[in-house]
Motif scaffolding. Structure first.
Motif, PDB file in Angstrom:
ATOM      1  N   PHE A  34      16.594   3.505 -15.942  1.00 41.00           N
ATOM      2  CA  PHE A  34      16.820   4.314 -17.037  1.00 41.00           C
ATOM      3  C   PHE A  34      18.141   4.915 -17.505  1.00 41.00           C
ATOM      4  N   HIS A  35      18.771   4.985 -16.406  1.00 43.60           N
ATOM      5  CA  HIS A  35      20.095   5.691 -16.519  1.00 43.60           C
ATOM      6  C   HIS A  35      20.923   4.615 -16.348  1.00 43.60           C
ATOM      7  N   LYS A  36      20.755   3.449 -16.782  1.00 36.59           N
ATOM      8  CA  LYS A  36      21.590   2.196 -16.851  1.00 36.59           C
ATOM      9  C   LYS A  36      22.236   1.782 -15.323  1.00 36.59           C
ATOM     10  N   ILE A  37      21.575   1.992 -14.316  1.00 40.46           N
ATOM     11  CA  ILE A  37      21.830   1.574 -13.079  1.00 40.46           C
ATOM     12  C   ILE A  37      21.143   0.252 -12.676  1.00 40.46           C
ATOM     13  N   ASP A  38      21.526  -0.831 -12.971  1.00 37.41           N
ATOM     14  CA  ASP A  38      20.790  -1.946 -12.596  1.00 37.41           C
ATOM     15  C   ASP A  38      21.277  -2.664 -11.406  1.00 37.41           C
ATOM     16  N   LEU A  39      22.247  -2.386 -10.780  1.00 41.05           N
ATOM     17  CA  LEU A  39      22.479  -2.942  -9.589  1.00 41.05           C
ATOM     18  C   LEU A  39      22.094  -2.404  -8.324  1.00 41.05           C
ATOM     19  N   ILE A  40      20.729  -2.788  -7.879  1.00 41.66           N
ATOM     20  CA  ILE A  40      19.958  -1.935  -6.849  1.00 41.66           C
ATOM     21  C   ILE A  40      19.999  -2.858  -5.678  1.00 41.66           C
ATOM     22  N   PHE A  41      20.642  -2.287  -4.594  1.00 41.03           N
ATOM     23  CA  PHE A  41      20.711  -3.151  -3.350  1.00 41.03           C
ATOM     24  C   PHE A  41      19.759  -2.519  -2.239  1.00 41.03           C
ATOM     25  N   MET A  42      19.413  -3.379  -1.270  1.00 36.08           N
ATOM     26  CA  MET A  42      18.939  -2.956  -0.067  1.00 36.08           C
ATOM     27  C   MET A  42      19.651  -3.425   1.121  1.00 36.08           C
ATOM     28  N   ASP A  43      20.048  -2.431   2.134  1.00 34.82           N
ATOM     29  CA  ASP A  43      20.702  -2.624   3.165  1.00 34.82           C
ATOM     30  C   ASP A  43      19.759  -2.808   4.265  1.00 34.82           C
ATOM     31  N   CYS A  44      19.315  -3.862   4.865  1.00 34.65           N
ATOM     32  CA  CYS A  44      18.439  -4.237   5.738  1.00 34.65           C
ATOM     33  C   CYS A  44      19.000  -5.282   6.805  1.00 34.65           C
ATOM     34  N   ASP A  45      18.928  -5.030   8.219  1.00 30.99           N
ATOM     35  CA  ASP A  45      19.221  -6.011   9.133  1.00 30.99           C
ATOM     36  C   ASP A  45      18.108  -6.734   9.330  1.00 30.99           C
ATOM     37  N   GLY A  46      18.184  -7.842  10.224  1.00 34.02           N
ATOM     38  CA  GLY A  46      17.044  -8.783  10.609  1.00 34.02           C
ATOM     39  C   GLY A  46      16.685  -9.791   9.500  1.00 34.02           C
ATOM     40  N   ASN A  47      15.491 -10.386   9.815  1.00 31.54           N
ATOM     41  CA  ASN A  47      15.117 -11.543   8.880  1.00 31.54           C
ATOM     42  C   ASN A  47      14.430 -10.801   7.656  1.00 31.54           C
ATOM     43  N   VAL A  48      14.835 -11.160   6.419  1.00 33.84           N
ATOM     44  CA  VAL A  48      14.220 -10.538   5.226  1.00 33.84           C
ATOM     45  C   VAL A  48      13.637 -11.249   4.449  1.00 33.84           C
ATOM     46  N   ASP A  49      13.300 -12.478   5.011  1.00 37.42           N
ATOM     47  CA  ASP A  49      12.369 -13.713   3.892  1.00 37.42           C
ATOM     48  C   ASP A  49      11.455 -13.061   3.390  1.00 37.42           C
ATOM     49  N   GLU A  50      10.492 -12.299   3.957  1.00 33.80           N
ATOM     50  CA  GLU A  50       9.156 -12.200   3.504  1.00 33.80           C
ATOM     51  C   GLU A  50       9.222 -10.748   2.498  1.00 33.80           C
ATOM     52  N   LEU A  51      10.541 -10.082   2.935  1.00 37.95           N
ATOM     53  CA  LEU A  51      10.627  -8.715   2.241  1.00 37.95           C
ATOM     54  C   LEU A  51      11.117  -9.045   0.916  1.00 37.95           C
ATOM     55  N   VAL A  52      11.937  -9.940   0.607  1.00 38.40           N
ATOM     56  CA  VAL A  52      12.720 -10.176  -0.520  1.00 38.40           C
ATOM     57  C   VAL A  52      11.857 -10.095  -1.782  1.00 38.40           C
TER      58      VAL A  52
ATOM     59  N   ARG B 244       0.918  -1.071  -0.009  1.00 40.33           N
ATOM     60  CA  ARG B 244       0.128  -0.002  -0.155  1.00 40.33           C
ATOM     61  C   ARG B 244       0.623   1.211  -0.145  1.00 40.33           C
ATOM     62  N   PHE B 245       1.875   1.317   0.775  1.00 37.54           N
ATOM     63  CA  PHE B 245       2.668   2.319   1.055  1.00 37.54           C
ATOM     64  C   PHE B 245       4.016   2.613  -0.016  1.00 37.54           C
ATOM     65  N   LEU B 246       4.565   1.277   0.029  1.00 36.81           N
ATOM     66  CA  LEU B 246       6.236   1.649  -0.515  1.00 36.81           C
ATOM     67  C   LEU B 246       6.234   1.126  -1.762  1.00 36.81           C
ATOM     68  N   SER B 247       5.500  -0.189  -2.291  1.00 32.81           N
ATOM     69  CA  SER B 247       5.933  -0.563  -3.653  1.00 32.81           C
ATOM     70  C   SER B 247       6.056   0.287  -4.554  1.00 32.81           C
ATOM     71  N   LYS B 248       5.011   1.206  -4.752  1.00 27.27           N
ATOM     72  CA  LYS B 248       5.092   2.023  -5.915  1.00 27.27           C
ATOM     73  C   LYS B 248       6.134   3.194  -5.907  1.00 27.27           C
TER      74      LYS B 248
ATOM     75  N   LEU C 110       9.069  -8.668  -2.122  1.00 24.83           N
ATOM     76  CA  LEU C 110       8.403  -7.304  -2.413  1.00 24.83           C
ATOM     77  C   LEU C 110       9.459  -6.492  -2.920  1.00 24.83           C
ATOM     78  N   TRP C 111      10.722  -6.571  -2.449  1.00 26.35           N
ATOM     79  CA  TRP C 111      11.658  -5.681  -3.106  1.00 26.35           C
ATOM     80  C   TRP C 111      11.850  -6.126  -4.465  1.00 26.35           C
ATOM     81  N   LEU C 112      12.002  -7.371  -4.776  1.00 25.88           N
ATOM     82  CA  LEU C 112      12.409  -7.788  -6.133  1.00 25.88           C
ATOM     83  C   LEU C 112      11.185  -7.362  -7.110  1.00 25.88           C
ATOM     84  N   GLU C 113      10.169  -7.209  -6.748  1.00 23.50           N
ATOM     85  CA  GLU C 113       8.741  -6.791  -7.409  1.00 23.50           C
ATOM     86  C   GLU C 113       9.019  -5.237  -7.629  1.00 23.50           C
ATOM     87  N   ALA C 114       9.732  -4.479  -6.711  1.00 22.80           N
ATOM     88  CA  ALA C 114       9.823  -3.316  -6.882  1.00 22.80           C
ATOM     89  C   ALA C 114      10.857  -2.805  -7.368  1.00 22.80           C
ATOM     90  N   GLY C 115      11.888  -3.384  -7.920  1.00 19.47           N
ATOM     91  CA  GLY C 115      13.079  -3.385  -8.730  1.00 19.47           C
ATOM     92  C   GLY C 115      14.373  -3.340  -8.107  1.00 19.47           C
TER      93      GLY C 115
END
Lengths: 360, 210
Positions: free
Chosen positions: A244-262, A229-233, A264-269
């Motif tokens: 668009f500017h050819k930066i295709d390696l986009i990382f997320m720095d997040c501590d904790g258990n990220v199983d469920e978030l991965v 609802r709040f973050l994906s878009k 969602l992040w992938l879907e958001a690029g």
């Protein structure tokens, strides 16, 4: 092969001569303890340890914080200062010192409502000249022929709001004051895109990093429903701009258990994650098996293994060898080295890592 | 007559104003404060705990439910005191010295309140002296300590040692938790219990007081 080319090849699952040897930093009390064990002061760690400079050293130096900063005053007590938000509100207290003695504590969170938010917006002008290095052209020239990967920070939404509101007020607003959250997140999106635009357009950037501490040891702090609802878009708008500017390696720095978030992040690029805290149940192998080459991984070496015996350290490092060979993965400790780790043990770990990181 | 289940349901949905209104209505209709607490607020928080443990609720849902519970408790508490109703026990909780992480600690405090305990929240960056003072002077039955960092975990041991040095070890039970904390560590430092999450902490504390 230089580090920049090596980094890009690794993240493209291509063969390289070796994997960069990176650390995730050291706690101040760890360094104090190591100095007492004979570590030289005033010499760079990469020189002493024979490591490569960490990727976080290669981020374009843009200021994300308030400009100007809120005033910091001495309280009169030795080593204690406070940050003043307004005549009625002090928001943070700092206690100087090393280790347990050094603490930064929130006294009160600056934002509870739209009126509070409108007060800080004045200090968040993305186009303020102070946000970029003073001599931008010199900086641009200095990195033209670099041999290392260059990254750009892309901020984040949840952690930013949590830092301004506290988790309790933020949680309440997610349900009961949605217009405040929408206003804040829209502002943050606009701020981010405007702030990074010049760097993204004028520099040849290799990777991007979001920072969101939105998980704890058991899982995501927020539900997938709220995330969508709040973050994906909003993530998607930033990742589209980066792509668009050819930066295709986009990382997320997040501590904790990220199983469920991965997913969602992938879907958001967002296609990379670190530092993969092992004690929270993350495991690079699990993510590689589940997502194949769709995900890039960094970190994932259990910091706690350095507190154990040499055999267990060796086993932890060896366990990553096939993942390293597969590509798309740069291993390093999942947190800063803690002071209980003797210098000798860290050096032993590094020797093992040097062996594991040579892949051909 | 107010259906106390309605209080629970609104609490579970985090509707603070509605919970407050229903508690007020229940009191004016002459329902016993302890009954409203038990069958309205505690029952609601019990469900929140179950949903949290099952992964159905996340942190925001727990926090807004706790906020709703507080809004009901604001009205109910004076009446409970007046009626001489007994709490489930006296519990103090804090994040140990050098550590200012408070989400887990706050969740534990809220869950304990939701289970009918009197809770003293000592905050974050709490020294062993402050923990000892609270146990000594506030008649605490169970002391909870939280730490998110391996570097601050030793403060839990320091506090347990300080309780023993002050002759309080047998008088107060201790429970610890936090991301790097394990049952092994709890055993090693002599803590009476360890909990993996806030909802389970309630069960563990209840077991300690049996």
């Amino acid at each position: 092969m230089f580090l920049r080319e090596r980094f890009k090849k690794i993240m493209n699952f291509e063969k390289v001569d070796y994997i960069p040897l990176w650390d995730f930093g050291f706690l101040p009390e760890t360094l104090e303890s190591w100095y007492n064990e004979g570590l030289s002061r005033n010499v760079s760690f990469s020189k002493i340890f024979g490591t490569d400079k960490s990727f976080e050293d290669y981020i374009v130096p843009i200021k994300w914080d308030f400009v100007p900063q809120f005033e910091e005053i001495n309280t009169g007590d030795t080593g204690i200062s406070e940050v003043v938000f307004s005549s009625e509100k002090k928001i943070r207290r700092f206690r100087e010192g090393i280790g347990f003695d050094s603490v930064q504590q929130f006294l009160e969170y600056p934002i509870k409502n739209k009126s509070d938010f409108s007060k800080i917006v004045k200090r968040l002008n993305p186009l303020s000249a102070e946000r970029y290095p003073e001599n931008w052209d010199n900086y641009k020239n200095s990195i033209k022929n670099r041999d290392y990967p260059l990254g750009i920070h892309c901020g984040g939404f949840f952690s930013w709001a949590e830092g301004l509101m506290g988790i309790e007020n933020l949680s309440n607003a997610l349900y009961n004051d949605k217009s405040l959250i929408m206003e804040m997140f829209d502002f943050r999106l606009d701020f981010t895109l405007k702030l990074i635009e010049k760097a993204v357009k004028e520099l040849d950037i290799d990777f991007a990093v979001f920072f969101e501490d939105m998980a704890y040891s058991k899982g995501s702090l927020i539900s997938p429903k709220l995330f969508k609802r709040f973050l994906s878009k909003r993530y998607r708008k930033i990742s589209d701009f980066l792509h668009f500017h050819k930066i295709d390696l986009i990382f997320m720095d997040c501590d904790g258990n990220v199983d469920e978030l991965v997913p969602l992040w992938l879907e958001a690029g967002i296609n990379g994650i670190y530092p993969l805290e092992v004690q929270s149940g993350n495991n690079p192998r699990k993510f590689r098996n589940k997502y194949g080459k769709n995900i890039l991984l960094m970190g994932g070496i259990d910091r706690n293994v350095l507190l154990k015996n040499k055999e267990l350290i060796e086993s932890e490092v060896n366990d990553k060898r096939d993942l390293i060979s597969f590509g798309g993965y740069i291993p390093f400790l999942d947190y800063r080295v803690s002071p209980e780790v003797p210098l000798k043990k860290y050096l032993y770990y590094l020797e093992l890592m040097k062996g594991a990181c040579k892949v051909c | 007559m107010v259906d106390l289940k309605l209080i629970s349901e609104n609490l579970i949905s985090g509707k603070a104003a509605k919970v407050k209104e229903l508690v007020q209505q229940a009191l004016s209709e002459g329902i016993e404060p302890s009954k409203i607490l038990k069958e309205g607020l505690i029952a609601g928080m019990d469900t929140v705990g179950v949903k949290f443990k099952a992964g159905e609720f996340y942190i925001p849902e727990v926090l807004i439910a706790a906020r709703a519970m507080h809004s009901g408790m604001e009205i109910l508490k004076p009446q409970l005191i007046k009626s001489g109703a007994k709490s489930s026990g006296r519990f103090a909780v804090g994040t140990v010295k050098g550590d200012v992480h408070d989400i887990g600690k706050n969740l534990v405090a809220m869950m304990m309140e939701g289970a009918g305990f009197e809770v003293l929240d000592l905050g974050t960056d709490v020294s062993s002296d402050k923990f000892v003072d609270a146990v000594k002077n506030k008649n605490i039955e169970v002391l909870g300590m939280s730490s998110l960092l391996t570097t601050t975990m030793p403060m839990m041991k320091e506090t347990i040692d300080a309780l023993a040095a002050n002759g309080l070890k047998g008088k107060v039970k201790t429970i610890i938790g936090g991301a790097p904390v394990t049952q092994n560590y709890a055993d090693e430092i002599g803590a009476d219990a360890y909990s993996t999450d806030a909802a389970s902490a309630v069960d563990k504390v209840k077991a300690l007081l049996k």
